[in-house]
Write a protein that holds these residues in place. Structure first.
Motif, PDB file in Angstrom:
ATOM      1  N   GLY A 149       0.794  -1.214   0.000  1.00 52.08           N
ATOM      2  CA  GLY A 149       0.000   0.000   0.000  1.00 52.08           C
ATOM      3  C   GLY A 149       0.828   1.265   0.000  1.00 52.08           C
ATOM      4  N   SER A 150       0.117   2.390   0.017  1.00 52.75           N
ATOM      5  CA  SER A 150       0.743   3.703  -0.020  1.00 52.75           C
ATOM      6  C   SER A 150       0.336   4.507   1.205  1.00 52.75           C
ATOM      7  CB  SER A 150       0.317   4.454  -1.280  1.00 52.75           C
ATOM      8  OG  SER A 150      -1.086   4.700  -1.257  1.00 52.75           O
ATOM      9  N   LEU A 151       1.145   5.528   1.495  1.00 47.57           N
ATOM     10  CA  LEU A 151       0.863   6.465   2.584  1.00 47.57           C
ATOM     11  C   LEU A 151       0.931   7.869   1.987  1.00 47.57           C
ATOM     12  CD1 LEU A 151       3.202   4.819   5.240  1.00 47.57           C
ATOM     13  CD2 LEU A 151       0.716   4.591   5.119  1.00 47.57           C
ATOM     14  N   ARG A 152      -0.227   8.513   1.941  1.00 45.06           N
ATOM     15  CA  ARG A 152      -0.271   9.824   1.305  1.00 45.06           C
ATOM     16  C   ARG A 152       0.393  10.916   2.149  1.00 45.06           C
ATOM     17  NH1 ARG A 152      -6.582   9.883   0.406  1.00 45.06           N
ATOM     18  NH2 ARG A 152      -6.385   8.403   2.141  1.00 45.06           N
ATOM     19  N   LYS A 153       0.834  11.958   1.451  1.00 46.58           N
ATOM     20  CA  LYS A 153       1.382  13.117   2.152  1.00 46.58           C
ATOM     21  C   LYS A 153       0.320  13.685   3.081  1.00 46.58           C
ATOM     22  CE  LYS A 153       4.326  14.457  -1.760  1.00 46.58           C
ATOM     23  NZ  LYS A 153       4.513  15.462  -2.826  1.00 46.58           N
ATOM     24  N   ASP A 154       0.741  14.047   4.278  1.00 46.08           N
ATOM     25  CA  ASP A 154      -0.209  14.541   5.268  1.00 46.08           C
ATOM     26  C   ASP A 154       0.535  15.476   6.215  1.00 46.08           C
ATOM     27  OD1 ASP A 154      -2.121  14.910   7.281  1.00 46.08           O
ATOM     28  OD2 ASP A 154      -2.886  12.866   7.083  1.00 46.08           O
ATOM     29  N   TYR A 196      -6.370  12.138  14.882  1.00 42.83           N
ATOM     30  CA  TYR A 196      -7.063  12.454  13.630  1.00 42.83           C
ATOM     31  C   TYR A 196      -7.288  11.164  12.835  1.00 42.83           C
ATOM     32  CZ  TYR A 196      -5.626  17.236  14.739  1.00 42.83           C
ATOM     33  OH  TYR A 196      -5.419  18.454  15.368  1.00 42.83           O
ATOM     34  N   PRO A 197      -8.223  10.341  13.256  1.00 44.33           N
ATOM     35  CA  PRO A 197      -8.423   9.030  12.619  1.00 44.33           C
ATOM     36  C   PRO A 197      -8.891   9.106  11.176  1.00 44.33           C
ATOM     37  CG  PRO A 197     -10.173   9.486  14.201  1.00 44.33           C
ATOM     38  CD  PRO A 197      -9.135  10.544  14.409  1.00 44.33           C
ATOM     39  N   LYS A 198      -9.429  10.245  10.745  1.00 46.94           N
ATOM     40  CA  LYS A 198      -9.909  10.377   9.367  1.00 46.94           C
ATOM     41  C   LYS A 198      -8.931  11.128   8.466  1.00 46.94           C
ATOM     42  CE  LYS A 198     -13.699   8.200  10.255  1.00 46.94           C
ATOM     43  NZ  LYS A 198     -13.844   6.810   9.746  1.00 46.94           N
ATOM     44  N   SER A 199      -7.752  11.417   8.959  1.00 49.86           N
ATOM     45  CA  SER A 199      -6.749  12.076   8.116  1.00 49.86           C
ATOM     46  C   SER A 199      -6.283  11.091   7.048  1.00 49.86           C
ATOM     47  CB  SER A 199      -5.556  12.532   8.963  1.00 49.86           C
ATOM     48  OG  SER A 199      -4.826  11.406   9.421  1.00 49.86           O
ATOM     49  N   PRO A 200      -5.784  11.594   5.909  1.00 47.71           N
ATOM     50  CA  PRO A 200      -5.347  10.688   4.834  1.00 47.71           C
ATOM     51  C   PRO A 200      -4.345   9.637   5.299  1.00 47.71           C
ATOM     52  CG  PRO A 200      -5.428  12.943   4.033  1.00 47.71           C
ATOM     53  CD  PRO A 200      -5.675  13.007   5.512  1.00 47.71           C
ATOM     54  N   TYR A 201      -3.358  10.050   6.066  1.00 46.76           N
ATOM     55  CA  TYR A 201      -2.335   9.113   6.527  1.00 46.76           C
ATOM     56  C   TYR A 201      -2.950   8.044   7.428  1.00 46.76           C
ATOM     57  CZ  TYR A 201       2.033   7.442   8.644  1.00 46.76           C
ATOM     58  OH  TYR A 201       3.081   6.658   9.079  1.00 46.76           O
ATOM     59  N   SER A 202      -3.816   8.450   8.345  1.00 45.13           N
ATOM     60  CA  SER A 202      -4.441   7.500   9.264  1.00 45.13           C
ATOM     61  C   SER A 202      -5.260   6.465   8.520  1.00 45.13           C
ATOM     62  CB  SER A 202      -5.332   8.239  10.269  1.00 45.13           C
ATOM     63  OG  SER A 202      -4.588   9.187  11.003  1.00 45.13           O
ATOM     64  N   LEU A 203      -6.022   6.910   7.523  1.00 50.85           N
ATOM     65  CA  LEU A 203      -6.845   5.995   6.743  1.00 50.85           C
ATOM     66  C   LEU A 203      -5.974   5.024   5.951  1.00 50.85           C
ATOM     67  CD1 LEU A 203      -9.572   8.470   5.434  1.00 50.85           C
ATOM     68  CD2 LEU A 203      -9.860   6.704   7.194  1.00 50.85           C
ATOM     69  N   ASP A 204      -4.832   5.511   5.451  1.00 49.31           N
ATOM     70  CA  ASP A 204      -3.936   4.640   4.689  1.00 49.31           C
ATOM     71  C   ASP A 204      -3.311   3.567   5.585  1.00 49.31           C
ATOM     72  OD1 ASP A 204      -4.524   6.100   2.460  1.00 49.31           O
ATOM     73  OD2 ASP A 204      -2.657   7.254   2.448  1.00 49.31           O
ATOM     74  N   VAL A 205      -2.898   3.961   6.785  1.00 46.86           N
ATOM     75  CA  VAL A 205      -2.322   2.976   7.714  1.00 46.86           C
ATOM     76  C   VAL A 205      -3.388   1.952   8.117  1.00 46.86           C
ATOM     77  CG1 VAL A 205      -1.190   2.610   9.935  1.00 46.86           C
ATOM     78  CG2 VAL A 205      -0.618   4.631   8.586  1.00 46.86           C
TER      79      VAL A 205
END
Length: 287
Positions: free
Chosen positions: A223-228, A245-254
Motif C-alpha cells: 500500500g501507499s501512505l499519502r502526504k499529510d 485524527y483518525p480520518k486524516s489521509p495518513y491514518s486511513l492509509d495505515v
C-alpha cells in the motif's frame, strides 16, 4: 550472515505459537517515516483487536519512545547487562501500546554480537504468549543486525518514498532480503509521502521489474501512505496521528494496511468525486 540468520530463524520458529506474527519494518535510509508508520500501525492493529508489542530495534538511535511521547525507565541496555529482565523493561504508553525501548547514543548497541542477539531472542521467549503481533522497528540501512531481524520475521515491510536516494537504498535492502529470503518470509513494499495510489503503484512496478531481473523474485505491494501535513505535526508534538485524527489521509492509509495484515485482503481505497474528476482530467485524452 546466512548461518547466523538461519540460527535466529530456527530459534524464533521453535519459541512462537502458530498464530504469533513477527513483522519487521525496515528501510534503506533514514527519514522515510518508518517509526511513525510502526507506531500508527500498532495503534490500528490494537483497534482491530490484536495485542501488539513493538520492539525498538533501532538499537543505538532509539525513537519509538519519542514518537509515543514517553520516557521509559529501562531499555534493552539494562536487559543485556543483566540488570533487568524482559518484563521489567517493557513499557506501556498512554495509548495502551506496549514496547521494548532501545537506547540512544550507546555504540555497543549499534552492532550486536551473535550472542547478544540470541540473548534478546531468549528473553522474548518469556513474553511472546502475551501478544498476537510483534512489530520490529529496525534501524535504517543494511547492517547484519537489520538483515537478521528481517529474515527471521514472518513479514518484512520495506518503507520507501519517491525520493531517488530512498528508492536506491530501498532497492539495495530489498535485493539483499529477496536474495536470502527463506520460504516462510513474505516481503512487502510500502511507499510513503505520495500524492496518490497511482504514484505508489508505479514505483512498486518499477522496483519489481529491477528486482525480478536480478533476483528472480518480487516484493508484494502493501500500500501507499499519502502526504499529510498533520504527520509532521504529530512527530513534533509527540502524539499518534491515528489516535487524534483518525480520518486524516495518513491514518486511513495505515488503517488499510493494518486491515490487510489482519484480514489478508486488500481493501480498495475509495475515491470521491473530486479525486476521480482530477484523475480523469490528468489522464483523459480526447481526439
Amino acid at each position: 550472515m546466512k548461518d547466523q540468520a538461519q540460527m535466529l530463524r530456527d530459534m524464533a520458529k521453535s519459541i512462537r505459537p502458530f498464530d504469533f506474527q513477527v513483522i519487521s519494518i525496515t528501510s534503506g535510509k533514514g527519514g522515510v517515516g518508518k517509526t511513525s508508520f510502526t507506531v500508527n500501525l500498532a495503534y490500528h492493529l490494537q483497534k482491530l483487536g490484536k495485542t501488539v508489542l513493538i520492539l525498538d530495534a533501532d538499537l543505538a538511535l532509539a525513537n519509538v519512545d519519542i514518537i509515543l511521547g514517553e520516557r521509559p525507565k529501562y531499555n534493552l541496555l539494562h536487559l543485556l547487562s543483566g540488570e533487568k529482565n524482559i518484563n521489567e523493561i517493557i513499557w506501556e504508553s498512554k495509548y495502551g501500546i506496549k514496547f521494548i525501548p532501545a537506547s540512544s547514543g550507546f555504540e555497543e548497541l549499534a552492532n550486536l554480537s551473535k550472542e547478544k542477539q540470541i540473548q534478546i531472542l531468549n528473553a522474548l521467549q518469556e513474553i511472546y504468549y502475551s501478544f498476537d503481533i510483534m512489530l520490529i522497528d529496525t534501524s535504517a540501512g543494511i547492517s547484519e543486525n537489520v538483515i537478521n531481524f528481517c529474515l527471521a520475521s514472518d513479514k518484512t515491510l520495506v518503507i520507501t518514498t519517491p525520493d531517488p536516494t530512498a528508492l536506491a537504498d530501498s532497492y539495495a535492502i530489498s535485493r539483499i532480503i529477496l536474495t536470502n529470503k527463506p520460504e516462510h518470509l513474505e516481503a512487502g513494499l510500502i511507499v510513503n509521502f505520495v500524492n496518490d495510489e497511482q504514484e505508489a503503484e508505479k514505483i512498486h512496478r518499477g522496483m519489481n521489474n529491477i528486482l525480478r531481473e536480478f533476483t528472480g523474485k518480487t516484493m508484494k505491494y502493501y500500500g501507499s501512505l499519502r502526504k499529510d501535513k498533520k504527520l509532521s505535526d504529530s512527530v513534533k508534538d509527540r502524539y499518534i496521528l491515528s489516535a487524534k485524527y483518525p480520518k486524516s489521509p495518513y491514518s486511513l492509509d495505515v488503517e488499510h494496511i493494518a486491515r490487510y495484515i489482519v484480514e489478508g485482503k486488500v481493501l480498495k481505497k475509495k475515491e470521491n468525486f473530486w479525486n476521480r474528476f482530477l484523475r480523469n482530467l490528468k489522464n483523459l485524452k480526447v481526439e
